[in-house]
Scaffold this active site. Sequence first.
Site, PDB file in Angstrom:
ATOM      1  N   HIS A 202       2.140   5.562   6.693  1.00 12.16           N
ATOM      2  CA  HIS A 202       2.925   4.850   5.399  1.00 12.16           C
ATOM      3  C   HIS A 202       2.517   5.839   4.433  1.00 12.16           C
ATOM      4  O   HIS A 202       3.218   6.363   3.514  1.00 12.16           O
ATOM      5  CB  HIS A 202       3.223   3.962   5.135  1.00 12.16           C
ATOM      6  CG  HIS A 202       2.594   2.866   4.709  1.00 12.16           C
ATOM      7  ND1 HIS A 202       1.404   2.590   5.283  1.00 12.16           N
ATOM      8  CD2 HIS A 202       1.958   2.818   3.326  1.00 12.16           C
ATOM      9  CE1 HIS A 202       0.306   1.824   4.691  1.00 12.16           C
ATOM     10  NE2 HIS A 202       1.090   2.258   3.329  1.00 12.16           N
TER      11      HIS A 202
HETATM   12  C1  UD1 Z   1       3.856   1.771  -1.308  1.00 11.92           C
HETATM   13  C2  UD1 Z   1       2.922   1.650  -2.464  1.00 11.92           C
HETATM   14  C3  UD1 Z   1       1.753   2.032  -1.053  1.00 11.92           C
HETATM   15  C4  UD1 Z   1       1.001   0.642  -0.158  1.00 11.92           C
HETATM   16  C5  UD1 Z   1       2.520   0.243   0.279  1.00 11.92           C
HETATM   17  C6  UD1 Z   1       3.002  -1.211   1.477  1.00 11.92           C
HETATM   18  C7  UD1 Z   1       3.006   3.146  -4.726  1.00 11.92           C
HETATM   19  C8  UD1 Z   1       2.596   4.264  -4.804  1.00 11.92           C
HETATM   20  N1  UD1 Z   1       2.524   2.668  -3.305  1.00 11.92           N
HETATM   21  O1  UD1 Z   1       4.384   2.295  -0.192  1.00 11.92           O
HETATM   22  O2  UD1 Z   1      -0.057   2.138  -1.653  1.00 11.92           O
HETATM   23  O3  UD1 Z   1      -0.151   1.285   0.764  1.00 11.92           O
HETATM   24  O4  UD1 Z   1       3.980   0.263  -0.966  1.00 11.92           O
HETATM   25  O5  UD1 Z   1       3.283  -1.236   2.240  1.00 11.92           O
HETATM   26  O6  UD1 Z   1       3.065   1.838  -4.768  1.00 11.92           O
HETATM   27  N2  UD1 Z   1      11.941   1.491   1.136  1.00 11.92           N
HETATM   28  C9  UD1 Z   1      12.693   1.125   2.210  1.00 11.92           C
HETATM   29  N3  UD1 Z   1      12.656  -0.652   2.061  1.00 11.92           N
HETATM   30  C10 UD1 Z   1      11.811  -0.980   0.829  1.00 11.92           C
HETATM   31  C11 UD1 Z   1      11.142  -0.359   0.477  1.00 11.92           C
HETATM   32  C12 UD1 Z   1      11.019   1.123   0.325  1.00 11.92           C
HETATM   33  O7  UD1 Z   1      13.777   1.701   2.412  1.00 11.92           O
HETATM   34  O8  UD1 Z   1      12.310  -1.752   0.789  1.00 11.92           O
HETATM   35  C13 UD1 Z   1      11.746   3.382   1.455  1.00 11.92           C
HETATM   36  C14 UD1 Z   1      12.019   4.060   0.275  1.00 11.92           C
HETATM   37  O9  UD1 Z   1      12.813   5.414   1.455  1.00 11.92           O
HETATM   38  C15 UD1 Z   1      11.736   3.911  -0.232  1.00 11.92           C
HETATM   39  C16 UD1 Z   1      10.355   4.381   0.833  1.00 11.92           C
HETATM   40  O10 UD1 Z   1       9.796   3.230   2.043  1.00 11.92           O
HETATM   41  O11 UD1 Z   1      11.124   5.246  -1.157  1.00 11.92           O
HETATM   42  C17 UD1 Z   1       8.479   4.377  -0.562  1.00 11.92           C
HETATM   43  O12 UD1 Z   1       8.529   2.960  -0.669  1.00 11.92           O
HETATM   44  P1  UD1 Z   1       7.378   2.955  -2.183  1.00 11.92           P
HETATM   45  O13 UD1 Z   1       7.866   1.532  -2.660  1.00 11.92           O
HETATM   46  O14 UD1 Z   1       7.657   4.164  -2.896  1.00 11.92           O
HETATM   47  O15 UD1 Z   1       6.263   3.744  -1.558  1.00 11.92           O
HETATM   48  P2  UD1 Z   1       5.462   2.922   0.240  1.00 11.92           P
HETATM   49  O16 UD1 Z   1       5.408   4.066   0.774  1.00 11.92           O
HETATM   50  O17 UD1 Z   1       6.408   1.491   0.654  1.00 11.92           O
HETATM   51  N1  UDP Z   2       1.672  -5.642   7.964  1.00  9.58           N
HETATM   52  C1  UDP Z   2       2.346  -6.191   8.524  1.00  9.58           C
HETATM   53  N2  UDP Z   2       3.618  -6.181   9.247  1.00  9.58           N
HETATM   54  C2  UDP Z   2       3.797  -4.864   9.121  1.00  9.58           C
HETATM   55  C3  UDP Z   2       2.526  -3.543   8.913  1.00  9.58           C
HETATM   56  C4  UDP Z   2       1.278  -4.472   8.190  1.00  9.58           C
HETATM   57  O1  UDP Z   2       2.694  -7.991   8.365  1.00  9.58           O
HETATM   58  O2  UDP Z   2       5.153  -4.435  10.285  1.00  9.58           O
HETATM   59  C5  UDP Z   2       0.308  -5.754   6.856  1.00  9.58           C
HETATM   60  C6  UDP Z   2      -0.881  -5.894   7.773  1.00  9.58           C
HETATM   61  O3  UDP Z   2      -1.204  -6.785   8.212  1.00  9.58           O
HETATM   62  C7  UDP Z   2      -1.876  -6.010   6.026  1.00  9.58           C
HETATM   63  C8  UDP Z   2      -0.932  -5.748   4.775  1.00  9.58           C
HETATM   64  O4  UDP Z   2       0.808  -5.807   5.707  1.00  9.58           O
HETATM   65  O5  UDP Z   2      -1.806  -7.359   5.606  1.00  9.58           O
HETATM   66  C9  UDP Z   2      -0.591  -3.979   4.964  1.00  9.58           C
HETATM   67  O6  UDP Z   2       0.229  -3.288   4.034  1.00  9.58           O
HETATM   68  P1  UDP Z   2       0.146  -1.821   4.092  1.00  9.58           P
HETATM   69  O7  UDP Z   2      -0.560  -1.436   4.728  1.00  9.58           O
HETATM   70  O8  UDP Z   2       1.649  -1.755   3.906  1.00  9.58           O
HETATM   71  O9  UDP Z   2      -0.384  -0.709   3.582  1.00  9.58           O
HETATM   72  P2  UDP Z   2      -1.912  -1.047   2.280  1.00  9.58           P
HETATM   73  O10 UDP Z   2      -2.297  -2.150   3.170  1.00  9.58           O
HETATM   74  O11 UDP Z   2      -1.676   0.521   2.878  1.00  9.58           O
HETATM   75  O12 UDP Z   2      -1.834  -0.819   1.137  1.00  9.58           O
END
Ligand code: UD1
Ligand code: UDP
Length: 361
Positions: A202
């Site tokens: 992601h």
């Molecule tokens: C964010 C965090 C990242 C973390 C991740 C955990 C920042 C800069 N990034 O990334 O560090 O690893 O969360 O998963 O804060 N979207 C949906 N549904 C949701 C949320 C997001 O469809 O509930 C889609 C939207 O298109 C959105 C994109 O995902 O634009 C990115 O979401 P965003 O919260 O900006 O960043 P993540 O990639 O989730």
């Molecule tokens: N995780 C989850 N379901 C998923 C993928 C990840 O519950 O389908 C959990 C995972 O066990 C970990 C956390 O989400 O505890 C990690 O989140 P993510 O990879 O989105 O973010 P990051 O750690 O890179 O910030």
Amino acid sequence: MKVLTVVGARPQFVKAFPVSEQLSRHEEVLVHTGQHYDEMLSSVFFEELPIPEPAYNLGVGSGSHAVQTAQVMERLDDVVDEEAPDVVLVYGDTNSTLGAGLVAAKRPVRLVHVEAGVRSGDWSMPEEVNRVVVDQCADLLCAPTDRAAETLRAGDVRGEVVVTGDVMYDALLAVREHALAHSTVVDDLGLTGESYVLATVHRERNTDSEDHLRSIVEGLASVSATVVLPAHPRTVAALEEYGLHEEAASALELVDPVGYLDFVALLSGAERVATDSGGVQKEAFYLDRPCVTLRETTEWPETVEAGWNVLVGADPASIRTALTRPLPNAAAKPTLYGGGEAAERVVRALSHPHAATADDD
Ligand code: UD1
Ligand code: UDP
């Protein structure tokens, strides 16, 4: 003491619940920024885990980094006025962490940062910017490792630095048995024990580059084992945008994101893990699953040094080679992130400023 905990993204719900449990002697008010809002990125964690219901949801949702951060700041400001907390508690490195950190920094409230001092050294990652800024603002910095604490001290932070260990280890220990006893996801997906690779992707650098995403799909598709990929919505959107979705869905077991209990069960049963996640690299380590990190850098270099993680970027041949490398020796695995008492240490440090020193470790 009144603690205002601010969370907003999936990994923060996981990090916060062990600390919430330890905060029972204090008043905790939970704020969800709304950065993540899909059922499988947000409410499933509140249903499964002993984390308080959010008293506020700021409804920030998706947007550019600037908009997301600004909206967290603007909306949280009113909540801090209303609640007048003693402590604002933030986790990790997301835009929710940054927005909340900046609000607290300019107010007479203690800012506590859990997972402080962690660095990938890659300033092009939005998370690296967020971590460095929040560490500069925090009054109490809870470092998961000695290395993170040294980074903070060398960087001249103002706040008190305490080594606590990793709250994600506490989280995993708290649910592992229950997850293994109750999750049916491995059977539901028709997987047999240790014959599959669990993958997650992601990271912005991988989803926002067609070349990177294409190469990752190619690399994962090239291994003989089944590859299960619970796909973040941004990854699904990117696969669709680049016309890669059909190819990915036929080569990989592409599924919706799963809840934490199912994810722990999937991780426990996997032969290998391939990920660009921060947290999943550590969880793979805790569960003795060799990890292949789909990035050039990591904020968890100890896992690489210990032989349990390999950085491969997005190169298909490197992904394939790394996924078939010999297994490390589990008997020789070091303890890197504490013994599962990190949440207790965070709360002790937060309750008694200057009382928790490195001597406690
Ligand atoms: C964010 C965090 C990242 C973390 C991740 C955990 C920042 C800069 N990034 O990334 O560090 O690893 O969360 O998963 O804060 N979207 C949906 N549904 C949701 C949320 C997001 O469809 O509930 C889609 C939207 O298109 C959105 C994109 O995902 O634009 C990115 O979401 P965003 O919260 O900006 O960043 P993540 O990639 O989730
Ligand atoms: N995780 C989850 N379901 C998923 C993928 C990840 O519950 O389908 C959990 C995972 O066990 C970990 C956390 O989400 O505890 C990690 O989140 P993510 O990879 O989105 O973010 P990051 O750690 O890179 O910030």
